[in-house]
Design a protein around this motif. Structure first.
Motif, PDB file in Angstrom:
ATOM      1  N   LYS A  11       6.973   7.896   4.672  1.00 27.26           N
ATOM      2  CA  LYS A  11       6.107   8.827   3.951  1.00 27.26           C
ATOM      3  C   LYS A  11       5.267   8.082   2.909  1.00 27.26           C
ATOM      4  CE  LYS A  11       6.253  12.914   1.037  1.00 27.26           C
ATOM      5  NZ  LYS A  11       7.063  13.708   0.150  1.00 27.26           N
ATOM      6  N   ASP A  12       5.876   7.116   2.218  1.00 26.71           N
ATOM      7  CA  ASP A  12       5.155   6.339   1.209  1.00 26.71           C
ATOM      8  C   ASP A  12       4.008   5.538   1.838  1.00 26.71           C
ATOM      9  OD1 ASP A  12       6.880   7.312  -0.729  1.00 26.71           O
ATOM     10  OD2 ASP A  12       8.161   5.524  -0.689  1.00 26.71           O
ATOM     11  N   ILE A  13       4.256   4.998   3.018  1.00 27.17           N
ATOM     12  CA  ILE A  13       3.207   4.235   3.710  1.00 27.17           C
ATOM     13  C   ILE A  13       2.036   5.147   4.044  1.00 27.17           C
ATOM     14  CG2 ILE A  13       2.645   3.053   5.879  1.00 27.17           C
ATOM     15  CD1 ILE A  13       5.414   1.742   5.725  1.00 27.17           C
ATOM     16  N   TYR A  14       2.326   6.327   4.572  1.00 25.73           N
ATOM     17  CA  TYR A  14       1.247   7.242   4.946  1.00 25.73           C
ATOM     18  C   TYR A  14       0.535   7.820   3.721  1.00 25.73           C
ATOM     19  CZ  TYR A  14       2.278   6.750   9.843  1.00 25.73           C
ATOM     20  OH  TYR A  14       2.429   6.224  11.101  1.00 25.73           O
ATOM     21  N   PHE A  31      -2.191  -3.158  -4.040  1.00 24.25           N
ATOM     22  CA  PHE A  31      -1.114  -2.225  -3.743  1.00 24.25           C
ATOM     23  C   PHE A  31       0.004  -3.002  -3.070  1.00 24.25           C
ATOM     24  CE2 PHE A  31      -4.946   0.278  -3.834  1.00 24.25           C
ATOM     25  CZ  PHE A  31      -4.579   1.356  -4.621  1.00 24.25           C
ATOM     26  N   GLU A  32       1.230  -2.653  -3.423  1.00 23.46           N
ATOM     27  CA  GLU A  32       2.403  -3.232  -2.782  1.00 23.46           C
ATOM     28  C   GLU A  32       3.151  -2.113  -2.076  1.00 23.46           C
ATOM     29  OE1 GLU A  32       4.432  -6.579  -5.224  1.00 23.46           O
ATOM     30  OE2 GLU A  32       3.763  -5.045  -6.660  1.00 23.46           O
ATOM     31  N   ILE A  33       3.484  -2.360  -0.837  1.00 21.23           N
ATOM     32  CA  ILE A  33       4.290  -1.397  -0.084  1.00 21.23           C
ATOM     33  C   ILE A  33       5.221  -2.216   0.812  1.00 21.23           C
ATOM     34  CG2 ILE A  33       2.540  -1.045   1.721  1.00 21.23           C
ATOM     35  CD1 ILE A  33       4.517   1.871   0.437  1.00 21.23           C
ATOM     36  N   ASP A  77      -9.660  10.255   9.502  1.00 22.54           N
ATOM     37  CA  ASP A  77      -8.436  10.880   9.997  1.00 22.54           C
ATOM     38  C   ASP A  77      -7.386  11.039   8.898  1.00 22.54           C
ATOM     39  OD1 ASP A  77      -7.602   8.280   9.608  1.00 22.54           O
ATOM     40  OD2 ASP A  77      -6.952   7.946  11.671  1.00 22.54           O
ATOM     41  N   GLY A  78      -7.822  11.013   7.646  1.00 17.50           N
ATOM     42  CA  GLY A  78      -6.899  11.191   6.536  1.00 17.50           C
ATOM     43  C   GLY A  78      -5.931  10.040   6.348  1.00 17.50           C
ATOM     44  N   GLY A  79      -6.250   8.879   6.910  1.00 13.75           N
ATOM     45  CA  GLY A  79      -5.414   7.698   6.755  1.00 13.75           C
ATOM     46  C   GLY A  79      -4.389   7.500   7.850  1.00 13.75           C
ATOM     47  N   ASP A  84      -0.515   4.109  10.530  1.00 14.04           N
ATOM     48  CA  ASP A  84       0.125   3.578  11.735  1.00 14.04           C
ATOM     49  C   ASP A  84       0.070   2.054  11.742  1.00 14.04           C
ATOM     50  OD1 ASP A  84       0.529   6.198  12.570  1.00 14.04           O
ATOM     51  OD2 ASP A  84      -1.126   6.165  14.028  1.00 14.04           O
ATOM     52  N   TRP A  85      -1.089   1.512  11.368  1.00  9.98           N
ATOM     53  CA  TRP A  85      -1.297   0.064  11.344  1.00  9.98           C
ATOM     54  C   TRP A  85      -0.369  -0.592  10.315  1.00  9.98           C
ATOM     55  CZ3 TRP A  85      -3.122  -3.687   7.967  1.00  9.98           C
ATOM     56  CH2 TRP A  85      -3.533  -4.886   8.541  1.00  9.98           C
ATOM     57  N   LEU A  86      -0.328  -0.036   9.100  1.00  5.71           N
ATOM     58  CA  LEU A  86       0.546  -0.577   8.056  1.00  5.71           C
ATOM     59  C   LEU A  86       2.013  -0.494   8.464  1.00  5.71           C
ATOM     60  CD1 LEU A  86      -1.161   0.945   4.880  1.00  5.71           C
ATOM     61  CD2 LEU A  86      -1.140  -1.476   5.542  1.00  5.71           C
TER      62      LEU A  86
END
Length: 131
Positions: A11-14, A31-33, A77-79, A84-86
């Motif tokens: 959820k954090d990634i999206y 940004f760090e994820i 597409d709202g990210g 998906d890529w991340l």
């Protein structure tokens, strides 16, 4: 499949992907994820321009290798595409991660030391205050 990968919630990634897709950030914003570190390389915070980010994959010690550059606000597409890529890159452990063009393991590159990332973050705070 678990919703937590490498101690990162999907959820954090999206949510980050949506933020980057829908809101322009100031130049040099980072940004760090999870094991990913993204740096805005755009010269402007103009919302009518594409926002380009350098993407680094970090190892367990915080050292990192830049392996990709991604335009975050290309898809309407709202990210979702960016998320998906991340998520794909976050799922791959550093020691298994290969450069997307050369196929070379990222662990074979000379990494940027973790202390340099910390230095960057501290310098960005100063920049952000004057921007």
């Amino acid at each position: 499949m678990s919703s937590v990968l490498n101690n990162v919630n999907k959820k954090d990634i999206y949510e980050l992907a949506k933020k980057l897709n829908e809101h322009t950030q100031i130049p040099n914003q980072y940004f760090e994820i999870g094991s990913l570190f993204l740096v805005n390389r755009s010269f402007s915070s103009d919302p009518d321009r594409f926002q380009e980010y350098a993407v680094y994959k970090r190892d367990a010690f915080g050292n990192g290798v830049e392996f990709e550059s991604v335009t975050v606000n290309v898809h309407d597409d709202g990210g979702q595409s960016l998320g998906d890529w991340l998520l794909n890159w976050e799922r791959i452990p550093f020691h298994e991660c290969r450069h997307p063009i050369s196929g070379t393991l990222l662990s074979e590159y000379s990494p940027i030391p973790a202390k340099n990332f910390e230095f960057y973050k501290n310098e960005f705070k100063k920049f952000q205050q004057t921007y």
